[in-house]
Structures are given as structure tokens and as C-alpha cells.
Motif scaffolding. Structure first.
Motif, PDB file in Angstrom:
ATOM      1  N   ILE A 116      51.931  15.808  50.981  1.00 28.90           N
ATOM      2  CA  ILE A 116      51.460  16.968  50.212  1.00 28.90           C
ATOM      3  C   ILE A 116      50.856  16.512  48.889  1.00 28.90           C
ATOM      4  CG2 ILE A 116      52.206  19.061  48.998  1.00 28.90           C
ATOM      5  CD1 ILE A 116      54.340  19.332  51.301  1.00 28.90           C
ATOM      6  N   THR A 117      51.522  15.572  48.218  1.00 28.63           N
ATOM      7  CA  THR A 117      51.011  15.054  46.950  1.00 28.63           C
ATOM      8  C   THR A 117      49.655  14.398  47.152  1.00 28.63           C
ATOM      9  OG1 THR A 117      53.247  14.749  46.103  1.00 28.63           O
ATOM     10  CG2 THR A 117      51.509  13.459  45.035  1.00 28.63           C
ATOM     11  N   TRP A 118      49.513  13.619  48.207  1.00 29.50           N
ATOM     12  CA  TRP A 118      48.230  12.990  48.523  1.00 29.50           C
ATOM     13  C   TRP A 118      47.162  14.059  48.738  1.00 29.50           C
ATOM     14  CZ3 TRP A 118      46.024  13.403  53.551  1.00 29.50           C
ATOM     15  CH2 TRP A 118      44.796  12.752  53.680  1.00 29.50           C
ATOM     16  N   LYS A 119      47.495  15.097  49.516  1.00 27.49           N
ATOM     17  CA  LYS A 119      46.528  16.142  49.828  1.00 27.49           C
ATOM     18  C   LYS A 119      46.145  16.931  48.571  1.00 27.49           C
ATOM     19  CE  LYS A 119      43.987  17.580  52.991  1.00 27.49           C
ATOM     20  NZ  LYS A 119      42.882  16.683  53.283  1.00 27.49           N
ATOM     21  N   VAL A 120      47.110  17.203  47.701  1.00 19.85           N
ATOM     22  CA  VAL A 120      46.815  17.879  46.432  1.00 19.85           C
ATOM     23  C   VAL A 120      45.828  17.026  45.635  1.00 19.85           C
ATOM     24  CG1 VAL A 120      47.818  18.474  44.168  1.00 19.85           C
ATOM     25  CG2 VAL A 120      48.915  19.257  46.283  1.00 19.85           C
ATOM     26  N   GLY A 121      46.054  15.734  45.615  1.00 22.68           N
ATOM     27  CA  GLY A 121      45.158  14.832  44.899  1.00 22.68           C
ATOM     28  C   GLY A 121      43.747  14.846  45.468  1.00 22.68           C
ATOM     29  N   VAL A 122      43.629  14.867  46.779  1.00 24.47           N
ATOM     30  CA  VAL A 122      42.309  14.915  47.427  1.00 24.47           C
ATOM     31  C   VAL A 122      41.569  16.176  47.003  1.00 24.47           C
ATOM     32  CG1 VAL A 122      41.125  15.207  49.650  1.00 24.47           C
ATOM     33  CG2 VAL A 122      42.926  13.469  49.403  1.00 24.47           C
ATOM     34  N   TYR A 123      42.235  17.313  47.103  1.00 26.81           N
ATOM     35  CA  TYR A 123      41.584  18.569  46.731  1.00 26.81           C
ATOM     36  C   TYR A 123      41.254  18.610  45.235  1.00 26.81           C
ATOM     37  CZ  TYR A 123      41.898  20.900  51.234  1.00 26.81           C
ATOM     38  OH  TYR A 123      41.706  21.264  52.543  1.00 26.81           O
ATOM     39  N   ALA A 124      42.186  18.169  44.393  1.00 23.71           N
ATOM     40  CA  ALA A 124      41.951  18.186  42.947  1.00 23.71           C
ATOM     41  C   ALA A 124      40.751  17.312  42.598  1.00 23.71           C
ATOM     42  CB  ALA A 124      43.199  17.715  42.204  1.00 23.71           C
ATOM     43  N   GLU A 125      40.669  16.143  43.207  1.00 21.74           N
ATOM     44  CA  GLU A 125      39.555  15.233  42.941  1.00 21.74           C
ATOM     45  C   GLU A 125      38.222  15.852  43.364  1.00 21.74           C
ATOM     46  OE1 GLU A 125      38.048  11.020  44.744  1.00 21.74           O
ATOM     47  OE2 GLU A 125      40.184  11.176  44.245  1.00 21.74           O
ATOM     48  N   HIS A 126      38.184  16.420  44.563  1.00 25.08           N
ATOM     49  CA  HIS A 126      36.945  17.040  45.042  1.00 25.08           C
ATOM     50  C   HIS A 126      36.542  18.233  44.178  1.00 25.08           C
ATOM     51  CE1 HIS A 126      37.414  14.513  48.602  1.00 25.08           C
ATOM     52  NE2 HIS A 126      36.148  14.800  48.879  1.00 25.08           N
ATOM     53  N   LEU A 127      37.515  19.041  43.789  1.00 25.35           N
ATOM     54  CA  LEU A 127      37.210  20.191  42.937  1.00 25.35           C
ATOM     55  C   LEU A 127      36.699  19.747  41.580  1.00 25.35           C
ATOM     56  CD1 LEU A 127      40.135  22.633  43.809  1.00 25.35           C
ATOM     57  CD2 LEU A 127      37.682  23.050  44.153  1.00 25.35           C
ATOM     58  N   ALA A 128      37.321  18.714  41.021  1.00 22.66           N
ATOM     59  CA  ALA A 128      36.905  18.209  39.711  1.00 22.66           C
ATOM     60  C   ALA A 128      35.465  17.684  39.751  1.00 22.66           C
ATOM     61  CB  ALA A 128      37.858  17.111  39.234  1.00 22.66           C
ATOM     62  N   ARG A 129      35.065  17.103  40.875  1.00 22.21           N
ATOM     63  CA  ARG A 129      33.695  16.583  41.024  1.00 22.21           C
ATOM     64  C   ARG A 129      32.728  17.655  41.498  1.00 22.21           C
ATOM     65  NH1 ARG A 129      35.699  11.672  44.254  1.00 22.21           N
ATOM     66  NH2 ARG A 129      34.803  12.900  45.930  1.00 22.21           N
ATOM     67  N   GLY A 130      33.265  18.851  41.811  1.00 21.15           N
ATOM     68  CA  GLY A 130      32.393  19.921  42.308  1.00 21.15           C
ATOM     69  C   GLY A 130      31.941  19.685  43.729  1.00 21.15           C
ATOM     70  N   GLU A 131      32.719  18.924  44.484  1.00 16.07           N
ATOM     71  CA  GLU A 131      32.356  18.572  45.856  1.00 16.07           C
ATOM     72  C   GLU A 131      33.357  19.095  46.876  1.00 16.07           C
ATOM     73  OE1 GLU A 131      32.272  14.335  45.809  1.00 16.07           O
ATOM     74  OE2 GLU A 131      30.578  14.220  44.430  1.00 16.07           O
ATOM     75  N   ALA A 132      33.977  20.246  46.589  1.00 15.91           N
ATOM     76  CA  ALA A 132      35.025  20.739  47.485  1.00 15.91           C
ATOM     77  C   ALA A 132      34.460  21.571  48.641  1.00 15.91           C
ATOM     78  CB  ALA A 132      36.033  21.576  46.709  1.00 15.91           C
ATOM     79  N   GLY A 133      33.235  22.031  48.543  1.00 21.05           N
ATOM     80  CA  GLY A 133      32.657  22.833  49.598  1.00 21.05           C
ATOM     81  C   GLY A 133      32.655  22.100  50.928  1.00 21.05           C
ATOM     82  N   GLY A 134      33.162  22.719  51.939  1.00 25.13           N
ATOM     83  CA  GLY A 134      33.173  22.124  53.274  1.00 25.13           C
ATOM     84  C   GLY A 134      34.300  21.156  53.517  1.00 25.13           C
ATOM     85  N   LEU A 135      35.181  20.989  52.559  1.00 21.75           N
ATOM     86  CA  LEU A 135      36.298  20.050  52.725  1.00 21.75           C
ATOM     87  C   LEU A 135      37.202  20.571  53.841  1.00 21.75           C
ATOM     88  CD1 LEU A 135      37.358  17.469  51.361  1.00 21.75           C
ATOM     89  CD2 LEU A 135      38.742  18.915  49.882  1.00 21.75           C
ATOM     90  N   TRP A 136      37.332  19.776  54.872  1.00 29.08           N
ATOM     91  CA  TRP A 136      38.119  20.130  56.058  1.00 29.08           C
ATOM     92  C   TRP A 136      37.649  21.456  56.647  1.00 29.08           C
ATOM     93  CZ3 TRP A 136      42.630  17.849  58.394  1.00 29.08           C
ATOM     94  CH2 TRP A 136      42.938  16.591  57.894  1.00 29.08           C
TER      95      TRP A 136
END
Length: 140
Positions: A116-136
Motif C-alpha cells: 500500500i505504501t509503495w502504491k501511495v508513492g506511485v500515485y503521489a509521484e504521478h500526481l505531483a508530476r501531473g502525469e496521473a491520467g490513465g494510471l492503471w
């Protein structure tokens, strides 16, 4: 664990419910199932009167149940305690087996938390870079 102050005063079922976090219904269930370390005293009118020892025992039972101890094991433990001295090795074995189960549950939960911590980090990183669209995105 909450400790109760020693008291010679008998406690009502409501008092015990408040001190243990168990409902009155659950206390009656525990008694019917033979989960108490001894018989509950009664007034001449039939009302239950508990002791500080009863409260301490019930607090232990609550923690054993909250940690997943099967009802059958808790019944066996209570029966061993009621029998008195001479079966401490059996009590130890029962508690140690349960501790091992709890340790395994803790390890499993730690592995889950790691994912869960790893997955939170993945989403947080993508959101921070503005690249979360289409993630999974299963439709992509």
C-alpha cells in the motif's frame, strides 16, 4: 490494557460492561459459553455481582478475542484456569500457539502495508508530476 483498581465492592453488569467495553449482552454470552474464570456471584434477587478479578479476566479475554483467538481456544484456556494449579504448561502452550498466529498476522499485515505504501508513492509521484491520467486505466 486497562487495569482496574482493586475493590472489594461487587460490581454490577453495567459497571463491568463500562470497564471492559463489552455489552451487557456480550457479558451474558461470555458467561453462558463458560469463558469466565469462575462463577459469577448473584444477589438474592438474581442480579450478577462481579469482582475486580472478573473485570481483569474479562479484559484479558477481550484482548485475546480481538487478536483472533478462536472461541474454542478461549473456552479451553478458561477451563484450564478454572481447574487451578497444575496445568500451567497447557496454558502456556495454548497462549504461545496463539502468539505465533498473531505474529504471522502481523507479518502479513506488514507486507500489505508495504504494498500500500509503495502504491501511495506511485500515485503521489504521478500526481505531483501531473502525469496521473490513465494510471492503471483498464480501458486504455
Amino acid at each position: 490494557m486497562t487495569t482496574t483498581k482493586p475493590s472489594a465492592e461487587p460490581l454490577s453488569i453495567g459497571d463491568v460492561a463500562e470497564q471492559t467495553g463489552l455489552s451487557v449482552h456480550a457479558l451474558r454470552f461470555y458467561e453462558r459459553q463458560g469463558l469466565l474464570a469462575g462463577p459469577v456471584q448473584r444477589t438474592s434477587g438474581g442480579r450478577r455481582r462481579y469482582t475486580a478479578f472478573d473485570v481483569e479476566w474479562l479484559q484479558i479475554c477481550v484482548k485475546l478475542r480481538e487478536s483472533g483467538m478462536p472461541l474454542a481456544d478461549l473456552k479451553q484456556f478458561a477451563e484450564l484456569v478454572r481447574r487451578g494449579p497444575g496445568n500451567e504448561a497447557e496454558r502456556l502452550q495454548l497462549l504461545d500457539t496463539h502468539r505465533q498466529r498473531v505474529d504471522a498476522q502481523i507479518r502479513a499485515l506488514e507486507e500489505c502495508r508495504s504494498v500500500i505504501t509503495w502504491k501511495v508513492g506511485v500515485y503521489a509521484e504521478h500526481l505531483a508530476r501531473g502525469e496521473a491520467g490513465g494510471l492503471w486505466d483498464p480501458t486504455a
